[in-house]
Design a protein around this motif. Structure first.
Motif, mmCIF file in Angstrom:
data_model
loop_
_atom_site.group_PDB
_atom_site.id
_atom_site.type_symbol
_atom_site.label_atom_id
_atom_site.label_comp_id
_atom_site.label_asym_id
_atom_site.label_seq_id
_atom_site.Cartn_x
_atom_site.Cartn_y
_atom_site.Cartn_z
ATOM 1 N N ARG A 81 -7.382 -9.240 -1.554
ATOM 2 C CA ARG A 81 -7.812 -8.608 -2.793
ATOM 3 C C ARG A 81 -7.988 -7.126 -2.532
ATOM 4 N N VAL A 82 -7.796 -6.336 -3.560
ATOM 5 C CA VAL A 82 -7.853 -4.887 -3.428
ATOM 6 C C VAL A 82 -9.303 -4.428 -3.539
ATOM 7 N N ASP A 83 -9.767 -3.694 -2.530
ATOM 8 C CA ASP A 83 -11.111 -3.130 -2.542
ATOM 9 C C ASP A 83 -11.106 -1.657 -2.942
ATOM 10 N N TYR A 84 -10.021 -0.960 -2.642
ATOM 11 C CA TYR A 84 -9.923 0.463 -2.957
ATOM 12 C C TYR A 84 -8.448 0.825 -3.069
ATOM 13 N N THR A 85 -8.107 1.648 -4.024
ATOM 14 C CA THR A 85 -6.733 2.116 -4.160
ATOM 15 C C THR A 85 -6.740 3.610 -4.433
ATOM 16 N N ARG A 87 -3.908 6.693 -5.647
ATOM 17 C CA ARG A 87 -2.563 7.100 -6.086
ATOM 18 C C ARG A 87 -2.332 8.530 -5.649
ATOM 19 N N LEU A 88 -1.303 8.724 -4.846
ATOM 20 C CA LEU A 88 -0.894 10.054 -4.450
ATOM 21 C C LEU A 88 0.277 10.479 -5.322
ATOM 22 N N ARG A 89 0.886 11.592 -5.025
ATOM 23 C CA ARG A 89 1.959 12.088 -5.880
ATOM 24 C C ARG A 89 3.127 11.109 -5.961
ATOM 25 N N THR A 90 3.617 10.651 -4.836
ATOM 26 C CA THR A 90 4.770 9.741 -4.852
ATOM 27 C C THR A 90 4.473 8.414 -4.186
ATOM 28 N N LYS A 91 3.282 8.214 -3.666
ATOM 29 C CA LYS A 91 2.937 6.987 -2.951
ATOM 30 C C LYS A 91 1.640 6.417 -3.500
ATOM 31 N N GLN A 92 1.334 5.205 -3.050
ATOM 32 C CA GLN A 92 0.058 4.589 -3.397
ATOM 33 C C GLN A 92 -0.447 3.853 -2.171
ATOM 34 N N SER A 93 -1.740 3.934 -1.931
ATOM 35 C CA SER A 93 -2.332 3.243 -0.793
ATOM 36 C C SER A 93 -3.413 2.283 -1.292
ATOM 37 N N PHE A 94 -3.550 1.180 -0.573
ATOM 38 C CA PHE A 94 -4.529 0.148 -0.898
ATOM 39 C C PHE A 94 -5.318 -0.179 0.358
ATOM 40 N N ILE A 95 -6.609 -0.408 0.203
ATOM 41 C CA ILE A 95 -7.425 -0.999 1.259
ATOM 42 C C ILE A 95 -7.785 -2.370 0.749
#
Length: 100
Positions: A81-85, A87-95
């Protein structure tokens, strides 16, 4: 950074009512598969997000944004499950953290 791990974003859809038969259709899952970079979450980030150390926490980077809604992430045979996300300019990160 290599984007070589298959990541499945899963959305749950409940069955709709069929007035002709009076029954509900079966529940379904809608999967969206993308490739991303998966690594263990470092200790400093875990302290920031969770306030302590949490087992089974991963950091995921994908090359584009995930604009579709989803309920859970599947990597291999484990569900997260996603705890933190972020959004960058061209990417996305999830913790994410593992769920049972």
């Amino acid at each position: 950074m290599r984007y070589d791990v298959p990541i499945i974003f899963r959305r749950f859809e409940s069955g709709s009512y069929d007035p002709d038969t009076g029954d509900y259709a079966d529940d379904t899952y809608v999967d969206t598969k993308v490739y991303g970079s998966v690594m263990d979450t470092n200790t400093q980030t875990m302290n920031l997000v969770y306030g302590g150390i949490k087992q089974g926490s991963l950091t995921i980077h994908i090359q584009n944004h995930m604009d579709k809604t989803f309920d859970q992430i599947i990597i291999g045979d484990k569900k997260y499950r996603v705890d933190y996300t972020r959004r960058l300019r061209t990417k996305q990160s999830f913790i994410v953290s593992e769920v049972q």
